[in-house]
Design a protein around this motif. Structure first.
Motif, mmCIF file in Angstrom:
data_model
loop_
_atom_site.group_PDB
_atom_site.id
_atom_site.type_symbol
_atom_site.label_atom_id
_atom_site.label_comp_id
_atom_site.label_asym_id
_atom_site.label_seq_id
_atom_site.Cartn_x
_atom_site.Cartn_y
_atom_site.Cartn_z
ATOM 1 N N ASP A 282 -5.546 6.227 12.508
ATOM 2 C CA ASP A 282 -6.879 5.640 12.625
ATOM 3 C C ASP A 282 -6.920 4.223 12.041
ATOM 4 O OD1 ASP A 282 -7.957 7.920 13.900
ATOM 5 O OD2 ASP A 282 -8.227 8.900 11.951
ATOM 6 N N GLY A 283 -5.861 3.472 12.274
ATOM 7 C CA GLY A 283 -5.794 2.083 11.844
ATOM 8 C C GLY A 283 -5.354 1.842 10.405
ATOM 9 N N GLU A 284 -5.152 2.894 9.618
ATOM 10 C CA GLU A 284 -4.743 2.762 8.213
ATOM 11 C C GLU A 284 -3.249 3.060 8.081
ATOM 12 O OE1 GLU A 284 -6.763 1.833 5.661
ATOM 13 O OE2 GLU A 284 -8.393 1.575 7.096
ATOM 14 N N ILE A 285 -2.525 2.227 7.346
ATOM 15 C CA ILE A 285 -1.090 2.424 7.145
ATOM 16 C C ILE A 285 -0.832 3.754 6.437
ATOM 17 C CG2 ILE A 285 -0.996 1.140 4.947
ATOM 18 C CD1 ILE A 285 1.727 1.029 7.642
ATOM 19 N N ARG A 286 0.105 4.523 6.964
ATOM 20 C CA ARG A 286 0.470 5.805 6.360
ATOM 21 C C ARG A 286 1.962 5.919 6.100
ATOM 22 N NH1 ARG A 286 -4.122 5.739 5.219
ATOM 23 N NH2 ARG A 286 -5.737 7.087 6.052
ATOM 24 N N GLY A 287 2.734 4.994 6.646
ATOM 25 C CA GLY A 287 4.174 5.038 6.421
ATOM 26 C C GLY A 287 4.869 3.888 7.116
ATOM 27 N N ALA A 288 6.158 3.796 6.848
ATOM 28 C CA ALA A 288 6.996 2.788 7.499
ATOM 29 C C ALA A 288 8.351 3.414 7.767
ATOM 30 C CB ALA A 288 7.142 1.548 6.626
ATOM 31 N N GLY B 215 6.550 7.512 3.423
ATOM 32 C CA GLY B 215 5.146 7.742 3.736
ATOM 33 C C GLY B 215 4.269 7.771 2.508
ATOM 34 N N THR B 216 2.979 7.676 2.751
ATOM 35 C CA THR B 216 2.008 7.797 1.667
ATOM 36 C C THR B 216 1.692 9.278 1.456
ATOM 37 O OG1 THR B 216 0.060 7.714 3.099
ATOM 38 C CG2 THR B 216 0.945 5.585 2.318
ATOM 39 N N SER B 217 0.997 9.570 0.393
ATOM 40 C CA SER B 217 0.618 10.959 0.107
ATOM 41 C C SER B 217 -0.283 11.529 1.202
ATOM 42 C CB SER B 217 -0.059 11.063 -1.261
ATOM 43 O OG SER B 217 -1.184 10.221 -1.309
ATOM 44 N N ASP B 218 -0.933 10.680 1.986
ATOM 45 C CA ASP B 218 -1.761 11.157 3.102
ATOM 46 C C ASP B 218 -0.933 11.879 4.166
ATOM 47 O OD1 ASP B 218 -4.206 10.270 2.105
ATOM 48 O OD2 ASP B 218 -3.926 8.268 2.942
ATOM 49 N N ILE C 218 0.847 -1.204 0.000
ATOM 50 C CA ILE C 218 0.000 0.000 0.000
ATOM 51 C C ILE C 218 0.878 1.249 0.000
ATOM 52 C CG2 ILE C 218 -1.616 1.359 1.397
ATOM 53 C CD1 ILE C 218 -2.856 -1.382 2.259
ATOM 54 N N ILE C 219 1.896 1.262 0.847
ATOM 55 C CA ILE C 219 2.800 2.417 0.900
ATOM 56 C C ILE C 219 3.449 2.636 -0.460
ATOM 57 C CG2 ILE C 219 4.938 3.328 1.894
ATOM 58 C CD1 ILE C 219 4.155 1.734 4.473
ATOM 59 N N ALA C 220 3.944 1.573 -1.070
ATOM 60 C CA ALA C 220 4.605 1.689 -2.378
ATOM 61 C C ALA C 220 3.648 2.233 -3.433
ATOM 62 C CB ALA C 220 5.170 0.338 -2.806
ATOM 63 N N ALA C 221 2.403 1.793 -3.393
ATOM 64 C CA ALA C 221 1.417 2.234 -4.388
ATOM 65 C C ALA C 221 0.971 3.675 -4.157
ATOM 66 C CB ALA C 221 0.204 1.309 -4.372
ATOM 67 N N GLU C 222 0.985 4.113 -2.901
ATOM 68 C CA GLU C 222 0.476 5.446 -2.551
ATOM 69 C C GLU C 222 1.580 6.365 -2.032
ATOM 70 O OE1 GLU C 222 -2.838 4.991 0.131
ATOM 71 O OE2 GLU C 222 -3.699 3.389 -1.084
ATOM 72 N N SER D 106 -1.791 15.657 5.987
ATOM 73 C CA SER D 106 -1.933 15.876 7.427
ATOM 74 C C SER D 106 -0.600 15.578 8.117
ATOM 75 C CB SER D 106 -3.036 14.959 7.962
ATOM 76 O OG SER D 106 -3.202 15.149 9.333
ATOM 77 N N PRO D 107 0.406 16.448 7.909
ATOM 78 C CA PRO D 107 1.749 16.135 8.406
ATOM 79 C C PRO D 107 1.969 16.348 9.906
ATOM 80 C CG PRO D 107 1.774 18.254 7.316
ATOM 81 C CD PRO D 107 0.390 17.672 7.122
ATOM 82 N N VAL D 108 1.189 17.187 10.541
ATOM 83 C CA VAL D 108 1.467 17.591 11.921
ATOM 84 C C VAL D 108 1.557 16.402 12.892
ATOM 85 C CG1 VAL D 108 0.639 18.975 13.875
ATOM 86 C CG2 VAL D 108 0.591 19.922 11.554
#
Length: 167
Positions: free
Chosen positions: A64-70, A88-91, A22-26, A95-97
């Motif tokens: 919120d339970g969704e992967i956003r980075g590693a 990280g993902t584009s998300d 998911i991270i790689a795709a996003e 919302s970087p803070v």
């Protein structure tokens, strides 16, 4: 999972292979450009999996339970120096803070195993430069060409951090 912030529900956990996909795709654009510069012709997922395989510790960042980075740390030697990496993902850019606020906590935790974090930061990636400065990395003044881009060497020492807090 470890809760990193109260309001945003940012947690650390162990990423699955599906999380890495998911991270790689996003992947966020700045991370993609860095990886393509260091590893021309390689697939993003392969680059991330290479870092995962060579790391002593790897964590997933979840909002919120969704992967956003590693992130992880690859050992450089047996004396406690490691190269940190984060993707990280584009998300994250939306919302970087919460991620920025949690970064110092995460690095402090990682420095229990790696008192010295030593890495290269792309000179064209202002987001990465700013994040590393925020997290207490010090930069060499000279740039070095690695792959197609120029990089600064950056380091963060747990000893320096402790001494600054004592003063």
């Amino acid at each position: 999972m470890i809760l990193l912030s109260k309001g945003a529900k940012l947690t650390l956990g162990i990423p699955t292979l599906e999380d890495i996909k998911i991270i790689a795709a996003e992947i966020r654009d700045s991370d993609r450009k860095d990886m393509e510069g260091l590893h021309p012709g390689s697939q993003i997922e392969d680059i991330i999996l290479h870092d995962v395989r060579h790391s002593k510790v790897v964590y997933g960042l979840y909002m919120d339970g969704e992967i956003r980075g590693a992130l992880g740390v690859i050992p450089l030697n047996t004396t406690g120096t490691g190269t940190p990496w984060v993707v990280g993902t584009s998300d994250v850019d939306k919302s970087p803070v919460p991620f920025v606020r949690a970064s110092r906590k995460i690095l402090n935790m990682l420095q229990n195993s790696f008192p010295v974090l030593d890495t290269w930061v792309c000179a064209q990636n202002s987001k990465s430069i700013n994040w590393h400065h925020w997290c207490g990395f010090t930069f060499d003044k000279e740039k070095v060409r690695i792959g197609r881009d120029e990089y600064y060497r950056a380091a963060r020492s747990a000893v320096m951090k402790i001494n600054k807090e004592i003063i």
